[in-house]
Design a protein around this motif. Structure first.
Motif, PDB file in Angstrom:
ATOM      1  N   THR A 216      33.694 -20.612 -19.503  1.00 53.85           N
ATOM      2  CA  THR A 216      32.820 -21.679 -20.004  1.00 53.85           C
ATOM      3  C   THR A 216      33.250 -22.038 -21.412  1.00 53.85           C
ATOM      4  N   GLU A 217      33.185 -23.324 -21.694  1.00 57.16           N
ATOM      5  CA  GLU A 217      33.574 -23.818 -23.009  1.00 57.16           C
ATOM      6  C   GLU A 217      32.540 -24.818 -23.517  1.00 57.16           C
ATOM      7  N   PRO A 218      32.133 -24.701 -24.756  1.00 54.54           N
ATOM      8  CA  PRO A 218      31.344 -25.784 -25.329  1.00 54.54           C
ATOM      9  C   PRO A 218      32.226 -27.010 -25.479  1.00 54.54           C
ATOM     10  N   CYS A 219      31.621 -28.144 -25.667  1.00 53.50           N
ATOM     11  CA  CYS A 219      32.405 -29.375 -25.766  1.00 53.50           C
ATOM     12  C   CYS A 219      31.683 -30.365 -26.652  1.00 53.50           C
ATOM     13  N   GLU A 220      32.299 -30.741 -27.737  1.00 55.04           N
ATOM     14  CA  GLU A 220      31.689 -31.727 -28.627  1.00 55.04           C
ATOM     15  C   GLU A 220      31.636 -33.094 -27.946  1.00 55.04           C
ATOM     16  N   SER A 221      30.701 -33.899 -28.351  1.00 52.63           N
ATOM     17  CA  SER A 221      30.501 -35.206 -27.717  1.00 52.63           C
ATOM     18  C   SER A 221      31.366 -36.263 -28.372  1.00 52.63           C
ATOM     19  N   MET A 223      35.731 -37.982 -28.165  1.00 51.14           N
ATOM     20  CA  MET A 223      37.001 -37.911 -27.477  1.00 51.14           C
ATOM     21  C   MET A 223      37.763 -36.660 -27.898  1.00 51.14           C
ATOM     22  N   ALA A 224      37.828 -36.464 -29.200  1.00 50.62           N
ATOM     23  CA  ALA A 224      38.566 -35.310 -29.700  1.00 50.62           C
ATOM     24  C   ALA A 224      38.013 -34.018 -29.122  1.00 50.62           C
ATOM     25  N   GLY A 225      36.691 -33.937 -29.084  1.00 50.55           N
ATOM     26  CA  GLY A 225      36.058 -32.736 -28.559  1.00 50.55           C
ATOM     27  C   GLY A 225      36.416 -32.499 -27.101  1.00 50.55           C
ATOM     28  N   ALA A 226      36.466 -33.575 -26.331  1.00 49.68           N
ATOM     29  CA  ALA A 226      36.776 -33.445 -24.921  1.00 49.68           C
ATOM     30  C   ALA A 226      38.206 -32.947 -24.728  1.00 49.68           C
ATOM     31  N   VAL A 227      39.104 -33.546 -25.469  1.00 49.54           N
ATOM     32  CA  VAL A 227      40.515 -33.150 -25.366  1.00 49.54           C
ATOM     33  C   VAL A 227      40.671 -31.670 -25.694  1.00 49.54           C
ATOM     34  N   GLU A 228      40.052 -31.313 -26.779  1.00 44.72           N
ATOM     35  CA  GLU A 228      40.137 -29.928 -27.233  1.00 44.72           C
ATOM     36  C   GLU A 228      39.584 -28.957 -26.187  1.00 44.72           C
ATOM     37  N   ALA A 229      38.438 -29.301 -25.650  1.00 47.97           N
ATOM     38  CA  ALA A 229      37.801 -28.413 -24.684  1.00 47.97           C
ATOM     39  C   ALA A 229      38.640 -28.271 -23.422  1.00 47.97           C
ATOM     40  N   VAL A 230      39.182 -29.384 -22.961  1.00 47.41           N
ATOM     41  CA  VAL A 230      40.021 -29.322 -21.769  1.00 47.41           C
ATOM     42  C   VAL A 230      41.232 -28.425 -22.040  1.00 47.41           C
ATOM     43  N   ASP A 231      41.827 -28.619 -23.194  1.00 47.83           N
ATOM     44  CA  ASP A 231      43.000 -27.817 -23.522  1.00 47.83           C
ATOM     45  C   ASP A 231      42.671 -26.330 -23.598  1.00 47.83           C
ATOM     46  N   ARG A 232      41.518 -26.022 -24.150  1.00 53.00           N
ATOM     47  CA  ARG A 232      41.125 -24.606 -24.219  1.00 53.00           C
ATOM     48  C   ARG A 232      40.953 -24.033 -22.824  1.00 53.00           C
TER      49      ARG A 232
END
Lengths: 335, 335
Positions: A216-221, A223-232
């Motif tokens: 599970t990963e948190p995800c900021e709301s 675009m940058a947050g989404a990219v980061e979360a997917v990468d993690r």
DNA sequence: CGTTGCCGTCGAAGCGATTCGATGCTCGGG
DNA sequence: CCCGAGCATCGAATCGCTTCGACGGCAACG
């Protein structure tokens, strides 16, 4: 313009109490009298003075809605809650006073000032400081969300725990063994916002029960947050095949990022969104989703509040069962 | 809990009027007396009864906000208006009663029922049917938007006409000769919603004044709508180089579609968005934009309303000058 | 034909504040 | 020493509505 009940009474040739009873229907009035009164009301354009009415009856016909008006998350979901509440309130002849969540004193102000008949609170946290305050008020309160201890208050929400399980089960049934949850922003999780906590719990439990591998990963709301979360996620679980996304704003960017990283949806990765249906369908690829029936929840909240205003029924907690609609973003793992 | 002003008076050993004057400050009260009263208030947890107060003073300390709570357009902009209004209202010790735009009778109800001191209306149309009604009310009203004839009401908004001109001028200065406006959904335009009309006018006029070639297209607030609108523009004006986009929801899809059609932003096509800054920056490519200062507009609306409540100053119309911030989506046409 | 009882209506007492005149002080000036 | 001017406070009317008890009249009943 400033016509009073006395003006109406005079015009209709009756006493003020008769006019009042015509209006409230609390005592029988003969048909002819009623018609004379109603005619006078119409002709004078009479409206009862809300303050006077509230003073005499100790009912304001207003309910307070405390909404998180930050712009950070799921604005459209909030909007749907609000419209649900407002339209439902009108059905009970009530208006809605809007309070912002950052003004906790607000609910005390409107409640002890007798401005409202009931309160509806959104965005409840596990140990929400507002709960103890609400318990002490004269007016009933309904929480949208589920605190650790409701302390006798009414609660209503989507059963996010079941929603989490449902999403995972959907993936598991289609053969997915490695799944991930892209959830709420870190700040929301750290506040232990009710829905985020429960979603996380449901996801985690079902992963365990079904013997899957999950992260599970948190995800900021953003675009940058989404990219980061997917990468993690891709880093922690490179051959992930199922993704549950519980974040409206990030949703489009999550799908886009997956594609950019060479993962095709749904061939390589299946995506289950948790969001209102319009958000799920308004994407390049219509997304399989677990519905957040925000409008309905708002409506139910009002109904529960009104029930307690009119007849002080005991508090109850209602969790709406989640519904999953399959669209084009989930597929079966072959091999 | 149900403490009244009489309880306070008794506890402090003064008359009720003295307590009232301590609270309102409308007459001088000696320091010792004031302190005794304030102490009693604190110890009893006294709050004046809003209804009683409204009845006696004919001031409710509530203002009505009529917001378009449809989910269709610019939800985040609406949200910012609302927060602007709510926080500004609190600064004037007022609360906000939320009305939905689909309930036109609502404003008459709350106004003639003396529930509010003033009204703020969003989403004004050129010939808005609410305007004549508002004119007849006892309470002042402020329009967010500009009807064809304000009929003596106060108005405030971004100067969308200037915004349209500004966006075009920005493009023209960078050598663009063929530009297009992707605007509001058809339904919004057909209602002649104030901001959409004015945007269109500003764009069109500046295109004419600058001797450019320009087309305008409505654009539905969905991915499909954005794709369709972009394709129509490319069909009507194949070698378009500048695009003004006034539609939050469509924004990301517009840019994505351009890329899919082989037009690179900003090398082939420059894009100027008209939206709040956070929307403009939360895109894969930060967008040059004309800011919609929704929060500020909401705040100003409240200030204008309060000014007319407290001292009935004459109505005025205020148009906020647009500001363009250059980011990565606009470039200069070479050759 | 006299009661009883019900139905429809009225009168008046609040509900909890605000606000305007009136009143009792103290203090300074003539 | 007395009077007028302020200042601080009080009392009472008022805002517009709800609600409860009372009451008059008519029908049904014995």
């Amino acid at each position: 313009m400033a016509t009073t009940i006395d003006d109406v009474a005079r015009a209709a040739g009756v006493s003020t109490s008769t006019v009042s009873y015509v209006l409230s229907g609390k005592r029988p009035i003969s048909a002819p009298t009623r018609q004379r009164v109603e005619r006078a009301i119409r002709e004078l354009g009479y409206r009862p003075h809300a303050g006077a009415r509230a003073l005499a009856s100790s009912r304001t016909n207003v309910l307070a809605l405390m909404a998180p008006l930050r712009v950070d998350v799921n604005v459209s979901v909030i909007m749907q809650f609000v419209t649900g509440v407002v339209t439902a309130a009108r059905a009970y002849d009530h208006d809605v006073l809007l309070l912002t969540a950052d003004e906790v004193a607000g609910m005390e102000r409107v409640a002890s000032g007798s401005m409202v008949d009931a309160l509806v609170m959104m965005d409840i946290e596990a140990d929400d400081p507002r709960v103890p305050v609400l318990v002490g008020l004269r007016q009933p309160a309904v929480l949208i969300g589920l605190p650790r201890d409701p302390e006798g208050l009414s609660c209503v929400d989507l059963d996010f725990e079941a929603a989490g399980r449902l999403a995972v089960r959907h993936l598991a049934r289609r053969g997915h063994r490695r799944v991930a949850l892209l959830g709420s922003p870190r700040a929301v999780l750290e506040r232990h916002t009710s829905y985020a906590d429960r979603m996380l719990r449901g996801f985690t439990q079902e992963v365990a029960d079904a013997g899957l591998e999950g992260v599970t990963e948190p995800c900021e709301s953003s675009m940058a947050g989404a990219v980061e979360a997917v990468d993690r996620v891709l880093e922690r679980l490179p051959d992930v095949t199922g993704l549950v996304v519980h974040n409206e704003v990030a949703l489009p960017w999550v799908v886009a990022t997956l594609r950019e990283r060479g993962r095709h949806v749904p061939d390589d990765v299946s995506v289950v969104a948790v969001c209102p249906p319009d958000v799920a369908t308004n994407q390049p690829l219509p997304l399989t989703s677990v519905d957040i029936p925000a409008h309905t929840i708002g409506k139910v909240a009002v109904e529960m509040a009104m029930a307690r205003v009119e007849a002080d029924e005991p508090a109850e907690t209602r969790l709406l069962a989640p519904v999953l609609v399959e669209r084009a973003s989930t597929g079966t793992v072959v091999g």
